[in-house]
Design a protein around this motif. Sequence first.
Motif, PDB file in Angstrom:
ATOM      1  N   SER A 139       0.866  -1.218  -0.049  1.00 46.42           N
ATOM      2  CA  SER A 139      -0.018   0.033  -0.147  1.00 46.42           C
ATOM      3  C   SER A 139       0.819   1.283   0.042  1.00 46.42           C
ATOM      4  CB  SER A 139      -0.842   0.148   1.229  1.00 46.42           C
ATOM      5  OG  SER A 139      -0.034   0.038   2.555  1.00 46.42           O
ATOM      6  N   GLY A 140       0.485   1.984  -0.995  1.00 46.35           N
ATOM      7  CA  GLY A 140       1.510   3.478  -1.199  1.00 46.35           C
ATOM      8  C   GLY A 140       1.172   3.862  -2.565  1.00 46.35           C
ATOM      9  N   GLN A 141       2.262   4.463  -3.002  1.00 50.65           N
ATOM     10  CA  GLN A 141       2.141   5.035  -4.701  1.00 50.65           C
ATOM     11  C   GLN A 141       1.986   3.623  -5.436  1.00 50.65           C
ATOM     12  OE1 GLN A 141       4.590   8.427  -6.040  1.00 50.65           O
ATOM     13  NE2 GLN A 141       5.905   7.632  -4.728  1.00 50.65           N
ATOM     14  N   TYR A 142       2.372   2.613  -5.116  1.00 51.93           N
ATOM     15  CA  TYR A 142       2.515   1.397  -6.069  1.00 51.93           C
ATOM     16  C   TYR A 142       1.565   0.392  -5.210  1.00 51.93           C
ATOM     17  CZ  TYR A 142       3.865  -1.383  -9.993  1.00 51.93           C
ATOM     18  OH  TYR A 142       3.821  -2.076 -11.304  1.00 51.93           O
ATOM     19  N   PRO A 143       0.497   0.609  -5.431  1.00 53.11           N
ATOM     20  CA  PRO A 143      -0.355  -0.504  -4.463  1.00 53.11           C
ATOM     21  C   PRO A 143      -0.401  -2.014  -5.047  1.00 53.11           C
ATOM     22  CG  PRO A 143      -1.851   0.877  -5.976  1.00 53.11           C
ATOM     23  CD  PRO A 143      -0.471   1.324  -6.025  1.00 53.11           C
ATOM     24  N   ALA A 144       0.173  -2.224  -6.087  1.00 49.62           N
ATOM     25  CA  ALA A 144       0.158  -3.632  -6.841  1.00 49.62           C
ATOM     26  C   ALA A 144       1.432  -4.462  -5.955  1.00 49.62           C
ATOM     27  CB  ALA A 144       0.684  -3.800  -8.205  1.00 49.62           C
ATOM     28  N   GLY A 145       2.149  -3.663  -5.347  1.00 47.72           N
ATOM     29  CA  GLY A 145       3.143  -4.237  -4.372  1.00 47.72           C
ATOM     30  C   GLY A 145       4.679  -4.258  -4.571  1.00 47.72           C
ATOM     31  N   THR A 146       5.543  -3.826  -3.817  1.00 51.56           N
ATOM     32  CA  THR A 146       7.127  -3.777  -4.249  1.00 51.56           C
ATOM     33  C   THR A 146       7.920  -4.075  -3.213  1.00 51.56           C
ATOM     34  OG1 THR A 146       6.316  -1.796  -6.008  1.00 51.56           O
ATOM     35  CG2 THR A 146       8.531  -2.319  -5.358  1.00 51.56           C
ATOM     36  N   VAL A 147       8.780  -4.632  -3.362  1.00 45.45           N
ATOM     37  CA  VAL A 147      10.043  -5.145  -2.621  1.00 45.45           C
ATOM     38  C   VAL A 147      11.120  -4.852  -3.575  1.00 45.45           C
ATOM     39  CG1 VAL A 147       9.067  -6.652  -0.660  1.00 45.45           C
ATOM     40  CG2 VAL A 147       9.801  -7.562  -2.963  1.00 45.45           C
ATOM     41  N   PHE A 148      11.566  -3.451  -3.715  1.00 45.70           N
ATOM     42  CA  PHE A 148      12.462  -3.030  -4.686  1.00 45.70           C
ATOM     43  C   PHE A 148      14.032  -2.810  -4.215  1.00 45.70           C
ATOM     44  CE2 PHE A 148      14.383  -0.507  -8.035  1.00 45.70           C
ATOM     45  CZ  PHE A 148      13.943  -1.090  -9.153  1.00 45.70           C
ATOM     46  N   VAL A 149      14.626  -3.843  -4.383  1.00 43.49           N
ATOM     47  CA  VAL A 149      16.057  -3.928  -3.814  1.00 43.49           C
ATOM     48  C   VAL A 149      17.048  -3.320  -4.450  1.00 43.49           C
ATOM     49  CG1 VAL A 149      15.394  -6.300  -2.625  1.00 43.49           C
ATOM     50  CG2 VAL A 149      16.282  -6.262  -4.913  1.00 43.49           C
ATOM     51  N   GLU A 150      17.830  -2.653  -3.729  1.00 44.36           N
ATOM     52  CA  GLU A 150      18.955  -1.819  -4.245  1.00 44.36           C
ATOM     53  C   GLU A 150      20.008  -1.492  -3.308  1.00 44.36           C
ATOM     54  OE1 GLU A 150      16.156   1.747  -6.589  1.00 44.36           O
ATOM     55  OE2 GLU A 150      18.032   2.360  -5.390  1.00 44.36           O
ATOM     56  N   GLY A 151      20.085  -1.874  -2.189  1.00 44.33           N
ATOM     57  CA  GLY A 151      21.187  -1.895  -1.311  1.00 44.33           C
ATOM     58  C   GLY A 151      21.544  -2.831  -0.385  1.00 44.33           C
ATOM     59  N   LEU A 152      22.808  -3.296  -0.693  1.00 43.86           N
ATOM     60  CA  LEU A 152      23.290  -4.640  -0.178  1.00 43.86           C
ATOM     61  C   LEU A 152      24.596  -4.478   0.664  1.00 43.86           C
ATOM     62  CD1 LEU A 152      23.290  -7.795   0.223  1.00 43.86           C
ATOM     63  CD2 LEU A 152      24.416  -7.910  -1.754  1.00 43.86           C
ATOM     64  N   VAL A 153      24.642  -4.711   1.825  1.00 45.92           N
ATOM     65  CA  VAL A 153      25.758  -4.529   2.761  1.00 45.92           C
ATOM     66  C   VAL A 153      26.302  -5.751   3.420  1.00 45.92           C
ATOM     67  CG1 VAL A 153      26.898  -3.069   4.625  1.00 45.92           C
ATOM     68  CG2 VAL A 153      25.348  -1.950   3.092  1.00 45.92           C
ATOM     69  N   PHE A 154      27.473  -6.068   3.646  1.00 44.36           N
ATOM     70  CA  PHE A 154      27.945  -7.145   4.503  1.00 44.36           C
ATOM     71  C   PHE A 154      28.683  -6.452   5.693  1.00 44.36           C
ATOM     72  CE2 PHE A 154      31.089 -10.375   6.004  1.00 44.36           C
ATOM     73  CZ  PHE A 154      30.136 -11.519   5.971  1.00 44.36           C
ATOM     74  N   HIS A 155      28.054  -6.756   6.915  1.00 50.43           N
ATOM     75  CA  HIS A 155      28.428  -6.011   8.199  1.00 50.43           C
ATOM     76  C   HIS A 155      28.376  -7.127   9.360  1.00 50.43           C
ATOM     77  CE1 HIS A 155      28.956  -2.960  10.919  1.00 50.43           C
ATOM     78  NE2 HIS A 155      27.876  -2.744  11.499  1.00 50.43           N
ATOM     79  N   LYS A 156      29.248  -7.105  10.105  1.00 46.58           N
ATOM     80  CA  LYS A 156      29.349  -8.028  11.305  1.00 46.58           C
ATOM     81  C   LYS A 156      28.925  -9.361  10.957  1.00 46.58           C
ATOM     82  CE  LYS A 156      29.045  -4.237  14.208  1.00 46.58           C
ATOM     83  NZ  LYS A 156      28.618  -3.639  15.441  1.00 46.58           N
ATOM     84  N   ASN A 157      29.402  -9.874   9.738  1.00 42.49           N
ATOM     85  CA  ASN A 157      29.276 -11.280   9.368  1.00 42.49           C
ATOM     86  C   ASN A 157      27.503 -11.549   9.064  1.00 42.49           C
ATOM     87  OD1 ASN A 157      30.841 -13.533   8.609  1.00 42.49           O
ATOM     88  ND2 ASN A 157      29.659 -14.915  10.255  1.00 42.49           N
ATOM     89  N   LYS A 158      27.104 -10.372   8.699  1.00 44.63           N
ATOM     90  CA  LYS A 158      25.721 -10.552   8.150  1.00 44.63           C
ATOM     91  C   LYS A 158      25.549  -9.717   6.840  1.00 44.63           C
ATOM     92  CE  LYS A 158      23.565 -10.793  12.924  1.00 44.63           C
ATOM     93  NZ  LYS A 158      22.522 -10.068  13.672  1.00 44.63           N
ATOM     94  N   TRP A 159      24.631 -10.281   6.267  1.00 43.24           N
ATOM     95  CA  TRP A 159      23.928  -9.495   4.830  1.00 43.24           C
ATOM     96  C   TRP A 159      22.867  -8.551   5.234  1.00 43.24           C
ATOM     97  CZ3 TRP A 159      27.159  -9.374   0.671  1.00 43.24           C
ATOM     98  CH2 TRP A 159      27.871 -10.321   0.412  1.00 43.24           C
ATOM     99  N   PHE A 160      23.095  -7.499   4.851  1.00 43.24           N
ATOM    100  CA  PHE A 160      21.738  -6.602   4.934  1.00 43.24           C
ATOM    101  C   PHE A 160      21.315  -5.988   3.894  1.00 43.24           C
ATOM    102  CE2 PHE A 160      24.002  -6.510   9.090  1.00 43.24           C
ATOM    103  CZ  PHE A 160      23.062  -6.102   9.929  1.00 43.24           C
ATOM    104  N   LEU A 161      20.132  -6.147   3.320  1.00 44.86           N
ATOM    105  CA  LEU A 161      19.540  -6.010   2.025  1.00 44.86           C
ATOM    106  C   LEU A 161      18.318  -4.980   2.284  1.00 44.86           C
ATOM    107  CD1 LEU A 161      19.450  -6.581  -1.062  1.00 44.86           C
ATOM    108  CD2 LEU A 161      17.647  -8.323  -0.649  1.00 44.86           C
TER     109      LEU A 161
END
Length: 379
Positions: free
Chosen positions: A336-358
Amino acid sequence: MKKQSLRYLVLIFTLTLFVCCQPKKPEVAFKSWVIGPFERPEGVNPIITPSEQTFFCPLTNDTIPWENGDTFNPGAVLKNDTICILYRAEDQSGQGIGMRTSRLGYAQSVDGTTIVKRADSPVLYPTTDDQQAAEWPGGCEDPRVAVTEDGTYVALYTQWNREQARLAVAHSKDLIHWIKYGSVFAKAYDGKFAKLFTKSASVVTTLKDGKLIITKVNGKYLMYWGEQGVFAATSTDLINWEPLVDENEELIALARPRNGFFDSDLTECGPPAVLTNDGIVLIYNGKNKSGAESDTTYTANAYCAGQFLFDKNDPYKVLDRLDKPFLVPEESFEKSGQYPAGTVFVEGLVFHKNKWFLYYGCADSRVAVVVCDENKVQP
């Protein structure tokens, strides 16, 4: 007694029918090369939402609220021991997707999920410079950010003047002050591709000393880019890029959308790609079509996240590809928002303290994060 038994039978039948008719969450077979699985940390999302912060816009010559519309589509990079997020922020100067002005905001997190600092003003935005014609009035959109070994931050973002989208590049030493270089394809092939509709670039990185660093592949920097398909380009300076073309100087698509799959409409490149022992992993955003050529498991026009594996020796060759997305819109703020069809739009990937943050945009309106505790790609 018989009436009571009948009521129980009707109740059981109704409950069974209800359960069977509920859409099932798709199961993803995680192959050995895939980065993941990612989980939503409980109680933290969305991590960035709109605010009423103001700044003086040099093009409107007025003090305006620059991020009171929506905040979404974030790039992310590690600086020292802090995760820094560049996110797209829209004001409320217009109505409809693409009809407002976007600027890039800046936020920091120490643990990856809690924002501890957020800049009052945008850090990359349209102004009275030599990029004004390409960036005004639509703005600066959808950054992917990575860093070189010597500490130069590279932002690949979209310039939008409401007529033409252009993939552009900017460099910084502190993530606050940026030097804009304009179109990444301005010089290649005598400027043939400079005015082409281009966007969404994922420069190749590798893990070094626990940090994602921009790396060369076969002697040159490499990026995957595009939304209608996955294309490629190389560079020697991370400013000027030469797209991969055939003997007729036509762009070569390395991969395309697939009818009947979650990425039936678009395969839009996501965060910086990662060079691993298995190959080059490219996380991307797949848009589903509507109608007969879509994957009916997922909502029509929804964006879900997938992954490609490219050959590390022949980086233009696809070795494998997920048939099911590893991240789909589930939460209310992702649908729900500007794009109500649904979006998980991935753009940022970081490896930090032995974990992946997306980090990803939610329905073109919010910023969220998912976390993977497994490091399966350490070279």
